[in-house]
Design a protein around this motif. Sequence first.
Motif, PDB file in Angstrom:
ATOM      1  N   LEU A 322       5.036   4.091  -0.138  1.00 20.67           N
ATOM      2  CA  LEU A 322       5.230   3.277  -1.338  1.00 20.67           C
ATOM      3  C   LEU A 322       4.401   1.996  -1.269  1.00 20.67           C
ATOM      4  O   LEU A 322       3.853   1.535  -2.271  1.00 20.67           O
ATOM      5  CB  LEU A 322       6.712   2.929  -1.507  1.00 20.67           C
ATOM      6  N   ARG A 323       4.305   1.421  -0.063  1.00 24.03           N
ATOM      7  CA  ARG A 323       3.536   0.182   0.126  1.00 24.03           C
ATOM      8  C   ARG A 323       2.082   0.352  -0.295  1.00 24.03           C
ATOM      9  O   ARG A 323       1.464  -0.589  -0.812  1.00 24.03           O
ATOM     10  CB  ARG A 323       3.610  -0.226   1.601  1.00 24.03           C
ATOM     11  N   ARG A 324       1.529   1.540  -0.103  1.00 17.94           N
ATOM     12  CA  ARG A 324       0.099   1.754  -0.344  1.00 17.94           C
ATOM     13  C   ARG A 324      -0.270   1.803  -1.829  1.00 17.94           C
ATOM     14  O   ARG A 324      -1.420   1.585  -2.190  1.00 17.94           O
ATOM     15  CB  ARG A 324      -0.348   3.048   0.339  1.00 17.94           C
ATOM     16  N   ARG A 325       0.686   2.154  -2.674  1.00 18.64           N
ATOM     17  CA  ARG A 325       0.462   2.170  -4.133  1.00 18.64           C
ATOM     18  C   ARG A 325      -0.755   3.002  -4.530  1.00 18.64           C
ATOM     19  O   ARG A 325      -1.565   2.584  -5.364  1.00 18.64           O
ATOM     20  CB  ARG A 325       0.319   0.738  -4.668  1.00 18.64           C
ATOM     21  N   GLU A 326      -0.883   4.162  -3.941  1.00 21.71           N
ATOM     22  CA  GLU A 326      -1.994   5.050  -4.280  1.00 21.71           C
ATOM     23  C   GLU A 326      -1.686   5.794  -5.578  1.00 21.71           C
ATOM     24  O   GLU A 326      -0.661   6.468  -5.687  1.00 21.71           O
ATOM     25  CB  GLU A 326      -2.240   6.063  -3.150  1.00 21.71           C
TER      26      GLU A 326
END
Length: 378
Positions: A322-326
């Motif tokens: 989720l942190r990566r927001r790909e």
Amino acid sequence: MNIMFASHTYMGSPFVVGSHHLAREMDKLGHSVIHVSTPLSPFHLLKYSKDRDIQERFKIWRGKRPDVHPSVLNSIPMTMLPWEIAGPLYKRTKKNYMLPSLKKAMRQKNMDSVDLLLIDQPRFVGLEELIKPKVTIYRPTDIYSKMTGDGSIAAAEQTLLSRVQGLVSTSGPVLSELLPYNPDIPTLLLENGVEYDHFSKPAAEPEELRDIPGPRAIYVGAIDERLDLKALHLLAERMPELSIVIIGPVHEGAKSYFAGLSNVYLLGAKNYQTVPAYLQHCDIALLPLSNHAANAGRSPMKLYEYAAAGLPVVVTETPELLRRREPFLYFYRQAGDFPEQVRATLEQHSDKETVRQLAKRHAWDSKVESLLDFAQNL
């Protein structure tokens, strides 16, 4: 520079891991590279006749198997004790009886000394004192102590982080887990990357896929406790019109689990060179993660490999992903939500070229540049 990797997985294994890619890219830049992986011991001979992986490792040790990348030395050394025995001893004595001698490997590469030692495998604790490199970096790719349930791994990591000059983590949770051992150590968060050209270059449809009807969803990787088989089973039941292609070493348990489902295709392990062809001729990629502790800190390479092949990915929510927001990742929380998210993602008809471009910025050559800049500053 003279560079040595101390990794958990040998080059030429069915699983291609980050240290293999980093070693290859550093070699391309003109560095002299040795890739060392977890040693063999006489105790491994007890499993030799039944374990293909051990057989392959002995071939490499005897020099009977060509190196994957001819100018990178692929070394599997021999030692007296496996970690299963040496680990508990290390926890009590802080002496690692698994450490091998690497003098022969260094002579093969004409290395009098090592400039940069990158340790991915904590079982190599003490190698930094044996080799005496100019700089040592610990590069964990998982939360190993929780993944294995081995307390001696935690002891090894604690020692490593008191000795190394830098910590490079492939995910936020791994960094958070280890930083308390040495809060002042220089750190770099560097996610795993992708061999972009390999996965994006157009490839012909494999004959094995031609009789599998579309739409096709694909999973490539290990079929073990980290994979949510229940979610895949539920997807197959609720979407009988979807063909689910699973590539990876298949055990009998998996075969029996999916036996009654005509839309699940277990194709077995495939050579890394052929995997892009399978991906490119599917419509969507899958990564259903179980609640296994190892998944919390994972930085799955397959996400960017899927994307480089043009596939959107339906994946279980984890804090790291989720942190990566790909934009090419489509999340679900519970196994019951998996089929609906797969259906919705298929209906979006993602543009494959757009997805590929999102993966391109994670190519391994850019990862190596960041890693070497970090090492030079140390």
